[in-house]
Design an enzyme around this catalytic site. Structure first.
Site, mmCIF file in Angstrom:
data_model
loop_
_atom_site.group_PDB
_atom_site.id
_atom_site.type_symbol
_atom_site.label_atom_id
_atom_site.label_comp_id
_atom_site.label_asym_id
_atom_site.label_seq_id
_atom_site.Cartn_x
_atom_site.Cartn_y
_atom_site.Cartn_z
ATOM 1 N N ASP A 10 0.844 -1.200 0.000
ATOM 2 C CA ASP A 10 0.000 0.000 0.000
ATOM 3 C C ASP A 10 0.877 1.247 0.000
ATOM 4 O OD1 ASP A 10 -2.304 1.691 0.173
ATOM 5 O OD2 ASP A 10 -3.334 0.164 1.350
ATOM 6 N N GLY A 20 4.262 1.058 -1.952
ATOM 7 C CA GLY A 20 4.196 1.277 -3.385
ATOM 8 C C GLY A 20 2.865 1.845 -3.803
ATOM 9 N N ASP A 21 2.780 2.196 -5.070
ATOM 10 C CA ASP A 21 1.567 2.758 -5.663
ATOM 11 C C ASP A 21 1.097 1.798 -6.747
ATOM 12 O OD1 ASP A 21 -0.275 4.154 -7.287
ATOM 13 O OD2 ASP A 21 0.646 6.085 -6.815
ATOM 14 N N PHE A 22 -0.091 1.228 -6.585
ATOM 15 C CA PHE A 22 -0.508 0.209 -7.558
ATOM 16 C C PHE A 22 -0.807 0.770 -8.938
ATOM 17 C CE2 PHE A 22 -4.605 0.328 -4.885
ATOM 18 C CZ PHE A 22 -5.306 1.171 -5.728
ATOM 19 N N HIS A 58 -13.613 -1.797 -7.096
ATOM 20 C CA HIS A 58 -14.849 -1.016 -7.288
ATOM 21 C C HIS A 58 -14.619 0.488 -7.217
ATOM 22 C CE1 HIS A 58 -16.358 -0.563 -2.826
ATOM 23 N NE2 HIS A 58 -15.071 -0.336 -2.932
#
Length: 346
Positions: free
Chosen positions: A209, A235-237, A255
């Protein structure tokens, strides 16, 4: 004559129950927010004791408490001045902040954020635009939440609370026997990873995350003594590749985003998995007929309120999106309440 008979047989109670449903909802949200159930988790209290300890006014005191009795959230002996109140079993387990099973964080967030935003649902339906913090300052809800440490902790507690039953069910029901590693994308406070390793000794997990979340996840994992089995990775997805793992999971992530971003995230999951690996999405997956999972459909409306393009998806949508990415088989595993684990195998 037929019209008269029809009018007598048709019952308006459902209309009234749903139309005034916010009465009951706001009563529960208020009780949770002010800590009533946590107070009663220590010991039963008289109405007068509750009034003093929570700083309530005499007017409507017993209407408030007895409404919670009638709704099934409180038990009571005596009446009015002789009454003594205690938590119902489910209230005591899930709405006492001093218990690890507390799931009231989602109710706190519903009270403090979502309740006023839903007043603008009509505007959202007509404009297609979010009706939350972004409406006033243009920032995404995530920017606003992540910029405030207290609000971020409340958000993480909320997400953990609403999903805990699903995480426990998934950790117990999913067959992990042929897998060794799991990476939870958008792992928040690390709750899913914790349940997986607690219930499956062969598993090691990664909770992935953003930087502001990592210290909170590490605190939770260390408090449970699971630091040797769960690794917190920052991290940044959107910009980073997913860590490689046998199972890639996402809880209440897909969602939040529109179709293009859903496809991008699914493609990243596919790339991070070995052949035979599993992609697992835990959400309020809507039934293919779009007529049974009321909560899933209402949650999709909440995505209208909260996000620029997010929506909850059906089992058919999930199959279509994952097959397009290259996954060969999909299945649905019912979890707690209206939630399911949508599973795709590479």
């Amino acid at each position: 004559m037929e019209t008269k008979t029809l009018q007598i047989q048709v019952d308006p109670s459902k209309i009234m129950q749903v139309g005034t449903g916010f009465f009951a909802s706001k009563t529960l949200l208020t009780a949770t927010n002010m800590g009533l159930f946590t107070l009663l988790g220590k010991s039963p209290r008289s109405g007068e004791e509750i009034k003093k300890e929570l700083g309530l006014h005499s007017r409507s005191l017993y209407d408030f408490l007895d409404a919670l009795v009638a709704l099934g959230f409180l038990n009571r002996t005596g009446i009015k001045e002789t009454s003594v109140y205690s938590n119902a079993a489910d209230t005591d387990l899930f709405l006492d902040k001093n218990k690890p099973s507390y799931m009231g964080g989602i109710l706190e967030m519903a009270n403090n954020r979502l309740y006023p935003f839903w007043n603008d649902l009509e505007t959202g339906l007509k404009t297609g635009l979010p009706q939350n913090e972004a409406k006033n300052n243009g920032a995404s809800p995530f920017e606003a939440i992540y910029a405030d440490p207290d609000r971020l902790r409340e958000f993480i507690r909320a997400m953990t609370g609403v999903q805990m039953g699903n995480f426990i069910a998934f950790a117990n029901q999913f067959d992990f026997s042929t897998y060794k590693t799991l990476c939870d994308i958008g792992g928040s406070g690390g709750a899913l990873s914790a349940q997986v390793v607690l219930n499956n000794r062969n598993m090691e997990c990664t909770s992935f995350d953003l930087p502001p979340v990592s210290p909170i996840a590490q605190e939770n994992i260390d408090a449970m003594g699971l630091g040797d089995k769960i690794h917190v990775v920052t991290g940044d997805f959107f910009t980073d590749n997913f860590p490689k793992a046998d199972v890639i999971s996402m809880g209440q992530i897909l969602h939040d985003w529109g179709a293009a971003d859903k496809k991008m995230l699914i493609a990243k999951a596919y790339d991070a998995l070995p052949k035979g690996g599993a992609f697992v999405v835990i959400e309020n997956v809507i039934d293919a007929d779009r007529s049974k999972n009321v909560f899933g459909l209402l949650m999709s409306l909440n995505m209208l309120i909260e996000t620029p393009a997010g929506y909850d998806f059906s089992t058919s949508d999930f199959e279509e999106l994952t097959k397009e990415a290259g996954f060969v088989k999909t299945s649905i595993m019912p979890l707690a309440g209206p939630s399911s684990a949508a599973i795709a195998i590479k």
